[in-house]
Write a protein that holds these residues in place. Sequence first.
Motif, mmCIF file in Angstrom:
data_model
loop_
_atom_site.group_PDB
_atom_site.id
_atom_site.type_symbol
_atom_site.label_atom_id
_atom_site.label_comp_id
_atom_site.label_asym_id
_atom_site.label_seq_id
_atom_site.Cartn_x
_atom_site.Cartn_y
_atom_site.Cartn_z
ATOM 1 N N GLY A 143 0.997 -1.043 -0.008
ATOM 2 C CA GLY A 143 -0.005 -0.357 -0.146
ATOM 3 C C GLY A 143 1.101 1.111 -0.135
ATOM 4 O O GLY A 143 0.337 2.727 -0.355
ATOM 5 N N LEU A 144 1.713 1.149 0.016
ATOM 6 C CA LEU A 144 2.744 2.497 -0.138
ATOM 7 C C LEU A 144 2.741 2.884 -2.067
ATOM 8 O O LEU A 144 2.938 2.555 -2.185
ATOM 9 N N ARG A 145 2.547 3.550 -1.610
ATOM 10 C CA ARG A 145 2.610 5.095 -2.543
ATOM 11 C C ARG A 145 3.060 6.355 -2.914
ATOM 12 O O ARG A 145 2.886 7.115 -1.949
ATOM 13 N N THR A 146 3.579 7.018 -3.996
ATOM 14 C CA THR A 146 3.816 8.616 -4.089
ATOM 15 C C THR A 146 2.813 8.742 -5.407
ATOM 16 O O THR A 146 2.797 10.417 -5.191
ATOM 17 N N GLY A 147 2.683 8.344 -5.531
ATOM 18 C CA GLY A 147 0.916 9.115 -6.394
ATOM 19 C C GLY A 147 1.954 9.490 -8.178
ATOM 20 O O GLY A 147 1.235 10.031 -9.061
ATOM 21 N N VAL A 148 2.816 9.210 -8.254
ATOM 22 C CA VAL A 148 4.277 8.877 -9.613
ATOM 23 C C VAL A 148 4.906 7.850 -10.015
ATOM 24 O O VAL A 148 5.446 7.572 -9.273
ATOM 25 N N GLY A 163 0.003 -5.381 -6.577
ATOM 26 C CA GLY A 163 -0.946 -4.839 -5.075
ATOM 27 C C GLY A 163 -2.021 -5.741 -6.532
ATOM 28 O O GLY A 163 -3.438 -6.010 -5.850
ATOM 29 N N ARG A 164 -2.209 -5.971 -7.811
ATOM 30 C CA ARG A 164 -3.134 -6.328 -8.082
ATOM 31 C C ARG A 164 -2.814 -8.212 -8.621
ATOM 32 O O ARG A 164 -3.747 -8.355 -8.564
ATOM 33 N N LEU A 180 -4.962 1.223 -0.405
ATOM 34 C CA LEU A 180 -5.372 -0.150 -0.609
ATOM 35 C C LEU A 180 -6.803 0.005 -1.106
ATOM 36 O O LEU A 180 -7.350 -0.696 -2.400
ATOM 37 N N ARG A 181 -7.587 -0.196 -0.014
ATOM 38 C CA ARG A 181 -9.079 0.534 -0.407
ATOM 39 C C ARG A 181 -9.560 0.564 -1.797
ATOM 40 O O ARG A 181 -10.417 0.770 -2.666
ATOM 41 N N ALA A 182 -8.587 2.323 -1.498
ATOM 42 C CA ALA A 182 -9.005 3.247 -2.583
ATOM 43 C C ALA A 182 -9.428 2.336 -4.247
ATOM 44 O O ALA A 182 -9.645 3.115 -4.985
ATOM 45 N N GLU A 183 -7.897 1.973 -4.271
ATOM 46 C CA GLU A 183 -7.336 0.706 -5.796
ATOM 47 C C GLU A 183 -8.478 0.393 -5.295
ATOM 48 O O GLU A 183 -8.118 -0.898 -6.769
ATOM 49 N N GLY A 184 -9.612 -0.405 -5.292
ATOM 50 C CA GLY A 184 -9.941 -1.903 -5.010
ATOM 51 C C GLY A 184 -10.481 -2.383 -4.320
ATOM 52 O O GLY A 184 -10.475 -3.516 -4.490
ATOM 53 N N VAL A 185 -8.752 -2.889 -4.132
ATOM 54 C CA VAL A 185 -8.813 -4.167 -2.655
ATOM 55 C C VAL A 185 -9.898 -5.040 -2.354
ATOM 56 O O VAL A 185 -10.970 -3.474 -1.077
ATOM 57 N N PRO A 186 -10.210 -5.359 -1.976
ATOM 58 C CA PRO A 186 -11.679 -5.771 -1.042
ATOM 59 C C PRO A 186 -11.474 -6.061 0.480
ATOM 60 O O PRO A 186 -10.200 -6.144 0.533
#
Length: 406
Positions: A143-148, A163-164, A180-186
């Motif tokens: 779940g770590l992200r920079t967004g770039v 994550g996929r 992760l939840r925002a990306e659609g992970v249950p």
Amino acid sequence: MSLIGRPVSLSPMDAAPAPRPPRTVRTLLVLGTRPEAIKLAPVVRAMAASARFQPVVVTTGQHLEMLQQMLGLLGVGVKTDLAVMRDRQRLSELTARLVDGLGTVIRAERPDLVVVQGDTTTALCGALAAFYERTPVAHVEAGLRTGVLDNPFPEELNRRMIGRVARWHFAPTDRSAAQLRAEGVPPQQVITTGNTVIDNQLWVLEEGAGRSAFRTTHRKVLLTLHRRENQGERMRAMGAALRRLADRGDVELVLPLHRSPAVREALLPELDDHPGVRVVDPLDYLDFAATLADCDLVLTDSGGIQEEAPSLGKPALVLRTTTERPEAVEAGAARLVGTDPDAILTAAGRLLDDPEEYARMAGAGNPFGDGRAADRIVARLTEDFGYEEAVNTARRDASGSYDPVA
């Protein structure tokens, strides 16, 4: 039905007539770099102490000597070493070697579960090879992200792709879990555990066997630089700025120098001959932990040190333009200063010269965990594999055939 769905009530006709001994969950843990060894070691130790798991460790050798010096110190035994590294090989070449080699290991070992950690090329290829072999994947530090997408490179893409694939997403913080939840992970597949790096740091400090690399009574600055996106002219300019910091005369900089030729070519001409800079070979983890505990200030482009420094009350200046660990910045324990040489000098000088600002950062606390992340990971896997086994046993006994839960 998902392996990690919650338990359902079974009718008396479905229930097994007698309990069966729980089977051992054969678990392949894939690591290739020093940070992966540090962060998976607590999971390996926790699984080895559990009657339910049989941990099998495979290394890819992505960090070669840096990895070899780690494993014995951390109580990690290795069954297979792929030794994939070649001098100056391209990422595409490394990726192809890793997927092929790890696929071969998975077919030979036939694990019930593959565990990967973080966002390295080793982690991505371990997850991808497991997916190709239809083996479920658990992702530690998810779940770590920079967004770039290309910063840090290639780690941001790696962790998004893992994550996929993963079935279990062990997030170190609530922010990572929310991402992760925002990306659609249950939601039931996302488990907040804390970061295993804190587990290992506490374990190592209890051992008390490390030796600090600092040698003077000056203010002590620990420096680590290695990221691909910083290499080249940018890293040379940062090295020149750090030389100017050492020119103060009241600080000692210790630089455990990464073995990458690109890093050495950029930093050694700037720093190697300065009396205020001590360039050392990569430290083993016990010595690095002692050096971190002994320093006053950390300058780093590493990810893991952003997690470790706050637990010891060490302010960290992050020499990057992005961070996937904003929790430390938000808590006030770290500051994202970028790569501009003047900005680095200004930020470091302010902390060295302003006791009040230094005290605020040093006392900000650690948002990354309490040292029990590995226990939480093993407890959740125990629960979910126990549920899978109960459902499969009920189906087998009711129908006379084996229909495994997907």
